[in-house]
Scaffold this motif. Structure first.
Motif, PDB file in Angstrom:
ATOM      1  N   VAL A 180       0.846  -1.197   0.000  1.00 46.79           N
ATOM      2  CA  VAL A 180       0.000   0.000   0.000  1.00 46.79           C
ATOM      3  C   VAL A 180       0.880   1.245   0.000  1.00 46.79           C
ATOM      4  O   VAL A 180       1.809   1.350   0.803  1.00 46.79           O
ATOM      5  N   THR A 181       0.588   2.192  -0.881  1.00 44.39           N
ATOM      6  CA  THR A 181       1.334   3.456  -0.908  1.00 44.39           C
ATOM      7  C   THR A 181       0.514   4.562  -0.236  1.00 44.39           C
ATOM      8  O   THR A 181      -0.701   4.480  -0.125  1.00 44.39           O
ATOM      9  N   GLY A 238      -5.166   5.481   2.858  1.00 44.78           N
ATOM     10  CA  GLY A 238      -4.014   4.592   2.907  1.00 44.78           C
ATOM     11  C   GLY A 238      -3.843   3.980   4.284  1.00 44.78           C
ATOM     12  O   GLY A 238      -3.700   2.761   4.427  1.00 44.78           O
ATOM     13  N   ARG A 239      -3.885   4.819   5.296  1.00 42.08           N
ATOM     14  CA  ARG A 239      -3.748   4.326   6.668  1.00 42.08           C
ATOM     15  C   ARG A 239      -4.948   3.453   7.045  1.00 42.08           C
ATOM     16  O   ARG A 239      -4.784   2.398   7.669  1.00 42.08           O
ATOM     17  N   LEU A 299       3.798   6.107  11.154  1.00 40.87           N
ATOM     18  CA  LEU A 299       3.173   4.835  11.548  1.00 40.87           C
ATOM     19  C   LEU A 299       3.829   4.235  12.789  1.00 40.87           C
ATOM     20  O   LEU A 299       3.638   3.055  13.080  1.00 40.87           O
ATOM     21  N   ALA A 329       3.448  -1.392   4.309  1.00 37.59           N
ATOM     22  CA  ALA A 329       2.915  -0.027   4.374  1.00 37.59           C
ATOM     23  C   ALA A 329       4.026   0.933   3.982  1.00 37.59           C
ATOM     24  O   ALA A 329       5.063   1.005   4.651  1.00 37.59           O
ATOM     25  N   VAL A 374      -4.549   0.021   5.578  1.00 40.10           N
ATOM     26  CA  VAL A 374      -3.532  -0.749   6.297  1.00 40.10           C
ATOM     27  C   VAL A 374      -4.102  -1.296   7.606  1.00 40.10           C
ATOM     28  O   VAL A 374      -3.923  -2.485   7.933  1.00 40.10           O
ATOM     29  N   ASN A 400      -2.233   4.206  -3.842  1.00 39.38           N
ATOM     30  CA  ASN A 400      -3.081   5.204  -3.188  1.00 39.38           C
ATOM     31  C   ASN A 400      -2.470   6.603  -3.069  1.00 39.38           C
ATOM     32  O   ASN A 400      -3.201   7.585  -2.948  1.00 39.38           O
ATOM     33  N   LEU A 456       5.360   4.912   2.782  1.00 42.62           N
ATOM     34  CA  LEU A 456       5.043   6.327   2.964  1.00 42.62           C
ATOM     35  C   LEU A 456       6.335   7.129   2.952  1.00 42.62           C
ATOM     36  O   LEU A 456       7.432   6.581   3.115  1.00 42.62           O
ATOM     37  N   THR A 483       0.489   5.749   3.043  1.00 39.28           N
ATOM     38  CA  THR A 483      -0.204   5.201   4.222  1.00 39.28           C
ATOM     39  C   THR A 483      -0.100   6.075   5.471  1.00 39.28           C
ATOM     40  O   THR A 483      -0.500   5.644   6.553  1.00 39.28           O
TER      41      THR A 483
END
Length: 288
Positions: free
Chosen positions: A11-12, A19-20, A43, A35, A23, A88, A37, A14
């Motif tokens: 996932v981009t 995005g978050r 995160l 994840a 995840v 994303n 970013l 995030t």
């Protein structure tokens, strides 16, 4: 079921927003997730709560090609394959076409189009050349603004139009034996940082010609900067739930408008386009 039996997601974008939320939902469902970013520290609260066998956090700025290849390589080294990519990362600018600086417009294209396209190309390569067996799912974060461009976010709309165009061409180029399925998710309005001026929303200065209260872009600017737009938008956690389902469903169509507002906007644009096409017939009766 062990982690090795679970899907591996990549996932981009995030750090916040959808995005978050995606995840967090993947983690709740027990799947594994990479994840990515620009600032991994965003995160830091998630990392201690999950096993390194389930969560891998990597630095990735989508405008840096070497970041993209390095992140995919690290994901493969950790988990051995990547099953689903949710592409994303992105940002927007609020302002009329005449009032948006070229530098901001170009930056949006660098992130939303070129960055997203480079992630797309690496995802396809990994699905085809690295995964054993071959195959994978690419979920492309598009927008209802890619079907009906909206006043006040013209350049953002243009980046999503462009992303849909290159994605549709790519999907037509893929050989069926590669087992790769692509889905454009045409997102409606959700309460995310993309409509938060302090995070992923650039607000251009008001162009002097666009001050009349009855202009669509003026009304949209007021809704957005006042916070009223965010109040009317949907829960990103519910969107994350549905995006997760889409990633596991091989029977979904190429385009999926997500949100009742997206369904309405896309449907209205289809009706308008069909009327225009039918009315244009009289000019093409003897043209090949």
């Amino acid at each position: 079921m062990t982690y090795s039996d679970k899907k591996v997601w990549f996932v981009t974008g995030t750090s916040s927003g959808l995005g978050r939320a995606v995840v967090e939902h993947i983690l709740e469902k027990g799947d594994r997730v990479v994840a990515t970013l620009r600032k991994p520290g965003a995160l830091a609260d998630l990392v201690p709560k999950h096993s390194t066998d389930q969560l891998l956090v990597l630095k990735l700025d989508v405008v840096v090609p070497s970041d993209i290849t390095a992140a995919f390589a690290a994901a493969l080294a950790k988990f051995g394959r990547i099953d689903v990519v949710y592409n994303n990362a992105g940002f927007t600018s609020l302002g009329e076409v005449e009032g948006t600086q070229d530098s901001i417009a170009r930056k949006m294209f660098e992130v939303n189009f070129f960055g997203a396209t480079n992630v797309t190309r690496e995802a396809v390569r990994v699905f085809r050349d690295e995964n054993k067996p071959r195959g994978g799912r690419l979920l492309q974060a598009s927008s209802m603004a890619a079907i009906q461009a909206m006043a006040g976010v013209g350049y953002y709309s243009a980046t999503k139009f462009a992303l849909e165009g290159v994605t549709q061409a790519l999907a037509a180029e893929l050989h069926p034996s590669w087992g790769i399925k692509i889905t454009l998710i045409e997102l409606g309005g959700f309460r995310t940082s993309i409509i938060n001026e302090q995070e992923n929303l650039h607000v251009a200065a008001v162009h002097p010609a666009y001050t009349a209260a009855d202009l669509a872009s003026v009304g949209f600017r007021e809704l957005t900067t006042s916070g009223k737009l965010a109040e009317s938008c949907s829960d990103p956690n519910k969107a994350a739930r549905e995006i997760y389902k889409l990633g596991l469903d091989d029977n979904v169509g190429f385009r999926v408008p997500l949100g009742l507002d997206a369904i309405a906007v896309v449907g209205a644009q289809l009706d308008e386009t069909r009327r225009d096409v039918e009315a244009a017939g009289k000019w093409s009766v003897d043209l090949k």
